[in-house]
Design an enzyme around this catalytic site. Structure first.
Site, short mmCIF file in Angstrom:
data_model
loop_
_atom_site.label_atom_id
_atom_site.label_comp_id
_atom_site.label_asym_id
_atom_site.label_seq_id
_atom_site.Cartn_x
_atom_site.Cartn_y
_atom_site.Cartn_z
CB CYS A 9 -0.95 0.07 1.18
SG CYS A 9 -2.12 -1.26 1.27
NE ARG A 33 4.99 1.71 0.01
CZ ARG A 33 6.05 1.65 0.80
NH1 ARG A 33 7.22 1.99 0.34
NH2 ARG A 33 5.94 1.26 2.04
CD1 TRP A 35 -0.11 -6.54 -2.77
CD2 TRP A 35 -0.58 -6.98 -0.64
NE1 TRP A 35 0.19 -7.86 -2.54
CE2 TRP A 35 -0.09 -8.16 -1.23
CE3 TRP A 35 -0.95 -7.02 0.71
CZ2 TRP A 35 0.05 -9.36 -0.54
CZ3 TRP A 35 -0.83 -8.21 1.41
CH2 TRP A 35 -0.32 -9.37 0.78
CG ASN A 80 0.93 0.64 4.37
OD1 ASN A 80 0.63 -0.55 4.38
ND2 ASN A 80 2.14 1.08 4.10
N GLY A 81 -1.34 -0.95 6.54
CA GLY A 81 -1.13 -1.72 7.76
C GLY A 81 -2.33 -2.61 8.02
CD GLU A 111 16.81 -13.88 -6.31
OE1 GLU A 111 16.18 -14.34 -5.34
OE2 GLU A 111 16.53 -12.79 -6.83
CE LYS A 123 13.75 -11.97 -8.82
NZ LYS A 123 14.19 -11.87 -7.52
CD GLU A 168 9.88 -12.41 -7.08
OE1 GLU A 168 9.70 -11.79 -6.02
OE2 GLU A 168 10.90 -12.25 -7.79
CG HIS A 208 17.28 -37.20 -1.42
ND1 HIS A 208 17.48 -38.51 -1.05
CD2 HIS A 208 18.52 -36.65 -1.51
CE1 HIS A 208 18.78 -38.74 -0.89
NE2 HIS A 208 19.43 -37.61 -1.17
CE LYS A 212 11.74 -3.48 -4.91
NZ LYS A 212 12.44 -4.64 -5.46
C1 G6P Z 1 8.80 -8.72 -1.33
C2 G6P Z 1 9.43 -8.35 -2.66
C3 G6P Z 1 10.73 -9.12 -2.86
C4 G6P Z 1 11.67 -8.90 -1.69
C5 G6P Z 1 11.00 -9.22 -0.35
C6 G6P Z 1 11.85 -8.75 0.83
O1 G6P Z 1 8.37 -10.03 -1.37
O2 G6P Z 1 8.52 -8.62 -3.71
O3 G6P Z 1 11.36 -8.70 -4.06
O4 G6P Z 1 12.80 -9.69 -1.84
O5 G6P Z 1 9.75 -8.53 -0.25
O6 G6P Z 1 11.97 -7.37 0.77
P1 G6P Z 1 13.10 -6.54 1.46
O7 G6P Z 1 12.78 -5.11 1.14
O8 G6P Z 1 12.99 -6.82 2.93
O9 G6P Z 1 14.39 -6.97 0.91
#
Ligand code: G6P
Length: 611
Positions: free
Chosen positions: A2, A27, A73, A99-100, A484, A488, A491, A507, A606
């Protein structure tokens, strides 16, 4: 999670709010809205993106110099027009964005409903605006500010709030507990936002609100008190953010721009910190390095991509400094009664510095008396302000929801920490330290070299655009890179992908391998090369389609793989910084081919500021 923006001043604020929401959209982006005081309280909101809100406003643009905006969000209630913020009180005179999470919203809602209050939305946020009005109705002599205080005294949970009142048309009220808010001070105008991106265009003088604070903003001024009404004098900080850094700079997506920024962001994170001898200068840790070096172990807490960089950090620190490291999901850490005391050290890693679970983990560790450190990208963020010491990654603003340059910068910071601890603990010979430093300084140019292969990676992406599943395998330093790479892809392209330690594949995941399964193997030169080769054979024996990220010397890997992406040779322990780059590009181009919204993938945000 948010985004909030607000304005009080002399300009027509609609454009400022919409532009600000556009910048905050990363956000949260399931719905958006604004409330503008223009003689009446004009509210416009809808499900969808900020551009949908803009079209809606175009028909009847409100004119006014006091307003609030929100990009959502969803947590409570579907992402539809009604649940979109702002929420308005029953009289239609007070509007609020939030937000929250208001944890006791159900009980408050019940009490208010019993008094005749009619709720329009399913959100927890609407409860706050109705509660403020109910308190005001009960005591007409009460000031608006006092009513907000009393309401906040009754809510539990977290909030960043911005509130306007038609009967108080030159003031904007904001409050923070757990969700970030920054106030921007201009000449005769004041701004508020969840982060600095909507503010930087107008002023670089900012005040960071802390938890438990309520501010009354009027044109050009900001009065801050605690929620309990104790006046506070806040420092005014200067923003070091440039407008260029938050624009796409000719790239079709922020993610692609950020991938291509990595030669620079890695160099910026290294700059002035690593001498050719391998000696590391991390000013932010200077006062605490002895204590970390003599700790019995280091605990690292993080979420998402930052958790993956933490895992690379575990390998690096244990390998170079021989200090035991435990990596924790920040979201799990707090709830299993962590065994920490004053001798322990917790390192929290977060790009945004606002991830609720990571902040909760660091607060938990603090409560136990542990030394609390941070690796963080956003200057002035909650994490940066609440840790005892730390390292900034200097990657510049990361706006694409899928993290790329923040990951590599975090790995750089962790490698520097590992080298610094190794020197303190005497676990690395000077000759080896100098060799690592030499290789380290060559990483930016090697990343640039990989980026020149983008066209070939795009062709590879074309071949696998419609694959329903992917497997990523890596060992040792590159096992977290496999995680990772898979993250990616899922996501941003919504393809199911799993990252696995290559040998662990036997396994379980090996059962998934058939002639249609793309298996990305991280097979760069290193101490596990031979073992990796055996794992590739295992995939081939089951007719899996091997895509190898490998180095020039690995001729056997090249013979076995169906597709090869070559990255330059480097020291084994720095290879994650190179191996991850093709995986970022592969995910990006597959997602673009599939028509996905790369910068704003569905359901994600984000900065996750709720637990
Ligand atoms: C969200 C984002 C990710 C990020 C994660 C942790 O899930 O979409 O890209 O890695 O938060 O965020 P931070 O700001 O704590 O690294």
């Amino acid at each position: 999670m948010c985004g909030i923006v607000g304005y009080v001043g002399f300009r027509d604020c609609q454009g400022i709010l919409l532009k600000g929401l556009g910048r905050l959209e990363y956000r949260g982006y399931d719905s958006a809205g604004v409330a503008i005081v223009d003689g009446s309280l004009h509210v416009a909101k809808c499900a969808g993106k900020v551009r949908d809100l803009e079209s809606r406003l175009a028909a009847d643009p409100p004119r006014g110099s006091l307003g609030i905006g929100h990009t959502r969000w969803a947590t409570h209630g579907l992402p539809d027009d009604i649940n979109a913020h702002p929420h308005v009180s029953s009289s239609g005179r007070i509007a609020l964005v939030h937000n929250g999470i208001i944890e006791n919203y159900a009980a408050l809602k019940q009490t208010l409903a019993a008094k005749g209050c009619v709720f329009r939305s399913q959100t927890d946020s609407e409860v706050v605006v109705q509660l403020i009005e109910e308190i005001l109705n009960g005591d007409p002599d009460l000031s608006f500010e006092a009513a907000i205080r009393l309401a906040l005294g009754q809510v539990t949970g977290t909030y960043g709030l911005a509130i306007v009142n038609l009967d108080d048309p030159a003031r904007l009220y904001v409050a923070r507990k757990g969700s970030p808010l920054i106030v921007g001070l201009g000449d005769g105008e004041t701004f508020v936002a969840s982060d600095a991106t909507p503010i930087v265009e107008y002023t670089n003088r900012v005040v960071y609100l802390d938890d438990g604070e309520l501010a009354v903003l009027s044109p050009g001024s900001c009065e801050v008190r605690t929620i309990d009404d104790v006046p506070l004098t806040k420092d005014v900080h200067e923003l070091a953010l440039s407008l260029d850094a938050i624009e796409k700079g000719g790239f079709p997506h922020f993610m692609l721009k950020e991938i291509h920024e990595q030669p620079r962001s890695v160099a910026d994170c290294l700059r002035g910190r690593l001498l050719p001898t391998g000696h590391v200068q991390l000013g932010g840790l200077a006062g605490v390095l002895d204590r970390i070096a003599s700790a019995r172990k280091l605990t690292i807490a993080a979420c998402g991509t930052s958790w993956h960089s933490a895992l690379v950090g575990e390998y690096l620190i244990e390998h170079l400094a021989r200090l035991p490291v435990e990596v924790e999901y920040a979201s799990e850490f707090r709830y299993r009664e962590p065994l920490l005391d004053g001798n322990d050290v917790l390192l929290a890693i977060s790009q945004s510095g606002e991830t609720a679970d990571t902040i909760a983990a660091l607060r938990e560790a603090k409560q136990h008396g542990a030394l609390v450190l941070g690796i963080c990208n956003v200057v002035g963020s909650t994490l940066a302000r609440e840790t005892d010491a730390g390292v900034y990654t200097h990657a510049g603003p990361e706006i694409g929801v899928a993290s790329t340059k923040a990951f590599t910068a975090q790995v750089v910071a962790l490698a520097l920490v590992a080298l610094a601890l190794a020197e303190k603990r005497g676990t690395l010979s000077p000759a080896r330290a100098a060799r690592v430093a030499e290789e380290f300084h060559r990483i930016p140019e090697k990343i640039a070299e990989i980026l020149t292969q983008e066209a070939a990676i795009r062709t590879l992406a074309d071949r696998f655009t419609y694959a329903p599943n992917f497997l990523y395998l890596g060992r040792s330093f590159n096992f977290p890179v496999a995680l990772e790479g898979a993250l990616k892809l899922k996501e941003i392209s919504y393809i199911h992908a799993e990252g696995y330690p290559a040998a662990e594949m036997k396994h379980g995941p090996i059962a998934l391998i058939d002639r249609l399964m793309p298996v990305v193997v991280l097979a760069t030169t290193g101490h596990t090369s031979d073992k990796m080769l055996a794992n590739i054979e295992e995939v081939k024996a089951r007719q899996g389609r091997v895509i190898a990220v490998t180095t020039p010397g690995q001729s056997e890997v090249k013979r076995l793989a169906e597709f090869v992406i070559e990255v330059p040779e480097t020291d084994d322990l720095l290879s994650p910084l190179l191996a991850v780059i093709p995986l970022q590009l592969l995910a990006y181009h597959i997602a673009v081919n599939r028509g996905c919204d790369v910068d704003q993938p569905r359901n994600l945000a984000k900065s996750v500021t709720v637990e």
